[in-house]
Design a protein around this motif. Structure first.
Motif, short mmCIF file in Angstrom:
data_model
loop_
_atom_site.label_atom_id
_atom_site.label_comp_id
_atom_site.label_asym_id
_atom_site.label_seq_id
_atom_site.Cartn_x
_atom_site.Cartn_y
_atom_site.Cartn_z
N PRO B 173 0.66 -1.18 0.12
CA PRO B 173 0.11 -0.01 0.03
C PRO B 173 0.74 1.44 0.26
N VAL B 174 1.97 1.32 0.42
CA VAL B 174 2.88 2.56 0.28
C VAL B 174 3.77 2.41 -0.38
N ALA B 175 4.00 1.60 -1.19
CA ALA B 175 5.36 1.41 -2.15
C ALA B 175 5.11 2.64 -3.28
N GLY B 176 6.21 3.63 -3.37
CA GLY B 176 6.13 4.71 -4.11
C GLY B 176 5.39 5.87 -3.56
N VAL B 177 4.91 5.84 -2.31
CA VAL B 177 3.96 6.94 -1.76
C VAL B 177 5.09 7.77 -0.90
N ALA B 178 5.04 9.05 -0.88
CA ALA B 178 5.81 10.03 -0.19
C ALA B 178 5.78 9.62 1.10
N PRO B 179 6.98 9.85 1.78
CA PRO B 179 7.26 9.56 3.13
C PRO B 179 6.24 10.16 4.33
N PHE B 180 5.99 11.48 4.00
CA PHE B 180 4.84 12.05 5.04
C PHE B 180 3.44 11.47 4.95
N LEU B 181 3.17 10.78 3.51
CA LEU B 181 1.80 10.13 3.32
C LEU B 181 2.02 8.85 3.83
N ARG B 182 3.13 8.13 4.08
CA ARG B 182 3.26 6.95 4.55
C ARG B 182 2.91 6.90 6.12
N GLN B 183 3.26 8.03 6.68
CA GLN B 183 2.90 8.34 8.18
C GLN B 183 1.62 8.34 8.22
N GLN B 184 1.01 9.16 7.31
CA GLN B 184 -0.53 9.25 7.50
C GLN B 184 -1.32 7.77 7.31
N ILE B 185 -0.67 7.11 6.15
CA ILE B 185 -1.40 5.83 5.84
C ILE B 185 -1.45 4.98 7.05
N ALA B 186 -0.13 4.90 7.66
CA ALA B 186 0.22 3.91 8.95
C ALA B 186 -0.75 4.39 9.99
N LYS B 187 -1.22 5.71 10.15
CA LYS B 187 -1.99 6.12 11.27
C LYS B 187 -3.45 5.70 10.74
N THR B 188 -3.59 5.85 9.62
CA THR B 188 -5.03 5.53 9.12
C THR B 188 -5.34 3.92 9.36
N LEU B 189 -4.35 3.10 9.13
CA LEU B 189 -4.43 1.75 9.25
C LEU B 189 -4.64 1.52 10.63
N GLN B 190 -3.80 1.89 11.42
CA GLN B 190 -4.10 1.75 12.82
C GLN B 190 -5.52 2.09 13.34
N LYS B 191 -6.09 3.11 12.84
CA LYS B 191 -7.15 3.67 13.20
C LYS B 191 -8.36 2.71 12.77
N LEU B 192 -8.14 2.03 11.55
CA LEU B 192 -9.21 1.17 11.10
C LEU B 192 -8.99 0.02 11.91
N ARG B 193 -7.82 -0.73 12.50
CA ARG B 193 -7.67 -1.81 13.39
C ARG B 193 -8.29 -1.48 14.62
N GLN B 194 -8.26 -0.40 14.90
CA GLN B 194 -8.86 -0.06 16.47
C GLN B 194 -10.46 -0.23 16.17
N ALA B 195 -10.88 0.19 14.98
CA ALA B 195 -12.17 0.03 14.63
C ALA B 195 -12.62 -1.54 14.38
N GLY B 196 -11.69 -2.30 14.67
CA GLY B 196 -11.80 -3.59 14.30
C GLY B 196 -11.94 -4.32 13.12
N GLU B 197 -11.06 -3.81 12.09
CA GLU B 197 -10.71 -4.22 10.89
C GLU B 197 -9.77 -5.47 11.00
N THR B 198 -9.92 -6.44 10.17
CA THR B 198 -9.04 -7.35 9.92
C THR B 198 -8.24 -7.18 8.59
N ILE B 199 -6.80 -6.82 8.83
CA ILE B 199 -6.07 -6.49 7.58
C ILE B 199 -4.89 -7.36 7.06
#
Ligand code: ADP
Ligand code: MG
Lengths: 284, 246
Positions: B173-199
């Motif tokens: 999901p973050v290959a080729g994505v700018a570093p600052f956006l990687r941070q944001q995506i990491a946060k988003t995925l963590q949020k999704l996990r907290q909401a009960g997602e299986t990833i």
């Protein structure tokens, strides 16, 4: 004056024929080179329904659409596994099969004699037939425009752009293809029905492959995936040979020049405006 | 003993003579982020494609919540339980970003008459929220073919997230994505996990993986060579040898 009305009627018919072709080619990315066969199937269905069974004109034209649609469903089911160039080849083959049926099923189609008939009283004059066909053409136009702008139209665009990605969104791309071809063929059949009553004569030669060049010129000139473009180009391409007709040329060269002019149109457009007047997409 | 939501049993797959998967067996836990790592060509994407039915396995079985799913078609699985992204960037070249999100949200858009008469409607806010989730800042009418590589990754991530699903598959999901956006995506995925997602995700960026994954699976040459928590994996000699090349 009658001459003008017949040209206008012809523009309307070719508009629906071309727009339905663009519906599959430009809007859905499906290369169906059998489109003229569905046009012909519609014309024969309408002629036979009207002359043999005495079915009212409007119903005969509706039957023409439904019949073309049913046959297209059969075709696409047979071509289930085919894509791109292979689908093009298979549908081209289908065209020749249908054409030879028109020629050889003499009991039904009259073979090379064709089917000759007259229009009923209320649409006997060229002007009344123009009004009648205009009504149907506008209905079809409205319907097709609504369809391409609807969410279903976006699914078609997605199918054209990336089938795998569309499937990953949970859409059954095969069913979508079947629907796209069915809708496209339905309107080709309607156009065929209108064409039969327009000419009052149905003959295999009207559904020869050369007609595909005409609608291909229209779709390429107007642009893939553009309703507006197809409308504008229908006027230009249908009027083109009418203009040539008035040039001071010997009648023996008019036919070839007509064919040549379509070829020229396609080449010029591809050279200078590859997306046509209003084209939105390039096919891979 | 925790129970897994996705059970993968002895999956084999060859392309011609090339063995891409050589008996993969795994259990993926619910409501966790599991990451698959491994060198290029180790069969990670092939495994993803088999799990989501894009490819058919030569042998082996897949169970989701105890039900065998290995005979379903890809679009069925996608409409019912899985959302996924692809490793290669893909988008609908001539459709707008807005249409992409709507295609992911809509369930009835393949229904021609319904779509003409009574189409599903989605407000601007839903669309904008979906894009904000992944940090994609582009006009809604930009075409899929006109946005950059990284932005396409973000768009398909947003589509996978908003499409209804029970499990999310993300191939790099973050290959080729700018570093600052990687941070944001990491946060988003963590949020999704907290909401009960299986990833389940595939990723090359070790830092990213260690940061967000609850569980890591290491693949090499079509086999699972190690699995465990981030700590266990980082200190595993076998992993260091084959993955980090030390
Ligand atoms: N569609 C395919 N056809 C032939 N070989 C393939 C195909 N997909 C993957 N492979 C091969 O399978 C192996 C695993 O590839 P892949 O699953 O893409 O690895 P990874 O995602 O771990 O980098 C590679 O050797 C690759 O060349
Ligand atoms: Mg891969």
């Amino acid at each position: 004056m009658n001459y003008l009305w017949t040209v206008c009627t012809q523009i309307g018919i070719f508009l629906i024929l071309s727009l339905s072709f663009n519906f599959s080619l430009g809007f859905s990315g499906l290369i169906n080179l059998g489109h003229i066969a569905f046009f012909g199937l519609g014309a024969y269905m309408a002629s036979i329904a009207y002359t043999v069974y005495g079915i009212p004109v409007i119903l005969a034209i509706l039957f023409a659409g439904v019949f073309a649609m049913l046959i297209s469903m059969l075709l696409i089911s047979l071509c289930r596994k085919l894509e791109g160039d292979y689908l093009a080849l298979a549908t081209l083959g289908f065209h020749f099969v249908i054409y030879s049926l028109f020629l050889n099923l003499e009991g039904l189609t009259g073979g090379t004699r064709g089917i000759v008939f007259t229009r009923p009283e209320f649409i006997k004059s060229e002007f009344s037939y123009l009004l009648f066909s205009l009504l149907i053409v506008l209905l079809c136009l409205f319907f097709l425009k609504r369809a391409v702008d609807s969410p279903f139209g976006k699914v078609l665009g997605a199918l054209r752009d990336d089938e795998q990605l569309l499937r990953s969104l949970g859409k059954n791309s095969f069913i979508v293809k079947v629907k796209a071809i069915c809708i496209s063929s339905f309107f080709a059949g309607i156009a065929g029905g209108l064409y039969a009553f327009y000419l009052k004569y149905t003959h295999p030669d009207f559904f020869f492959l050369a007609e595909l060049v005409v609608i291909l010129s229209i779709v390429i000139m107007g642009g893939l995936g553009s309703v507006r473009g197809t409308i504008v180009a229908s006027f230009i391409v249908v009027l083109l040979p009418e203009v040539i007709r008035f040039l001071p040329l010997h009648s023996s060269v008019i036919g070839p020049i007509r064919q040549l002019s379509y070829a020229l149109v396609i080449i010029l457009i591809l050279l200078f405006k590859p997306r046509g007047f209003f084209g939105k997409v390039d096919l891979k | 003993m925790t129970s897994s939501i996705l059970d993968i049993k002895a999956i084999h797959k060859s392309f011609g003579g090339n063995k891409a998967l050589n008996g993969i067996s795994l259990g993926i836990e619910a409501k966790k982020i599991t990451a698959i790592i491994g060198p290029n060509g180790s069969g990670k994407s092939t495994l993803f494609n088999i799990l989501t039915r894009v490819l058919k396995q030569d042998s082996g079985e897949i169970f989701f919540k105890g039900t065998e799913i290995s005979k379903k078609e890809d679009f069925q699985i996608s409409s019912e339980i899985f959302s996924r992204t692809f490793q290669e960037t893909r988008a609908f070249g001539y459709l707008s970003i807005e249409d992409h999100i709507k295609l992911a949200l809509a369930k009835e858009d393949s229904n021609f008459f319904r779509s003409l008469i009574k189409p599903e409607r989605f407000g601007k806010k839903i669309i904008l929220d979906a894009l904000a989730l992944v940090g994609l800042e582009k006009p809604l009418e930009s075409l899929g073919g006109d946005i950059s590589y990284g932005q396409t990754k973000l768009l398909t991530l947003a589509m996978a997230v908003v499409k209804s699903h029970e499990m999310l598959f993300l191939d790099e999901p973050v290959a080729g994505v700018a570093p600052f956006l990687r941070q944001q995506i990491a946060k988003t995925l963590q949020k999704l996990r907290q909401a009960g997602e299986t990833i389940l995700l595939i990723e090359h960026d070790m830092n990213f993986v260690v940061r967000i994954a609850d569980f890591i699976v290491v693949m090499d040459a079509g086999e699972v060579v190690a699995q465990g928590s981030a700590d266990e994996i980082v200190n595993d000699k076998e992993v260091l040898r084959c993955y980090l090349g030390r």
